[in-house]
Design an enzyme around this catalytic site. Sequence first.
Site, PDB file in Angstrom:
ATOM      1  N   SER A  98      47.172   4.474  21.689  1.00 11.85           N
ATOM      2  CA  SER A  98      46.554   4.225  22.985  1.00 11.85           C
ATOM      3  C   SER A  98      47.499   3.398  23.838  1.00 11.85           C
ATOM      4  CB  SER A  98      45.229   3.470  22.823  1.00 11.85           C
ATOM      5  OG  SER A  98      44.727   3.092  24.083  1.00 11.85           O
ATOM      6  N   TYR A 128      41.001  -3.856  19.150  1.00 11.43           N
ATOM      7  CA  TYR A 128      41.500  -2.509  19.408  1.00 11.43           C
ATOM      8  C   TYR A 128      42.933  -2.544  19.909  1.00 11.43           C
ATOM      9  CZ  TYR A 128      41.657   2.282  21.183  1.00 11.43           C
ATOM     10  OH  TYR A 128      42.007   3.589  21.428  1.00 11.43           O
TER      11      TYR A 128
END
Length: 223
Positions: A126, A145
């Site tokens: 990501s 994350y």
Amino acid sequence: MTSNTAEKGTVLVTGASRGLGRALAGLYAAAGCRVIACMRQGGDVPLDVADPASIAALGERLEGEPIDIVINNAAVRGDTGGLESLETDDFLEVMRINALAPLLLARALRPNLRAGGRKVLVNISSRAGSLAEGTLDDEDGDYAYRCSKAALNMATVKLAQDFRRDGIAVISLHPGWVRTDMGGEEAAVDVAESAAGLKALIDATTLAESGSFRAYDGRTVAW
């Protein structure tokens, strides 16, 4: 989801029960590949990426089977409340699933990739894990994350070095902000568009691209 035309290659996808994983598995099956769809329940092969024993069992079950492409897609987001709501167990669980599991899978399936024709290992990362770009237009407070995807990017670079001797290319891909259960309905990119872009990049990957970080639209993402 398994195609009978294995001569077009074998692709293993983790987290294939929904969202991006299911879309990628569907695209490869439609292209005539044999797809090994891994998920915790159902699918071709049961796999709980949070459990190292499950990952080891997957390697044992697939021993001797050539695999052309492995896509480490399974991931969780964890807490998004910022530093004040960060909890140890949640943080470690996100790191275990998003950063450690892909390394364990790479180790378990290295012989399969070595025996395959395409020899490509894909880590679905990501832009949120980019030190250079991750917070430019994104103020979400998801520490776990972000840290997990930054760690996964380093894993990609290290694996690219280690696997080059086997002729295996290793890449990180950013799928965009995708409308999935994780991305939410406000996300900007349709899952079909993201999956199609990722597949095109994966299919074009050679050792020359090993160790790179790119977005679904082909753009290079800064580390």
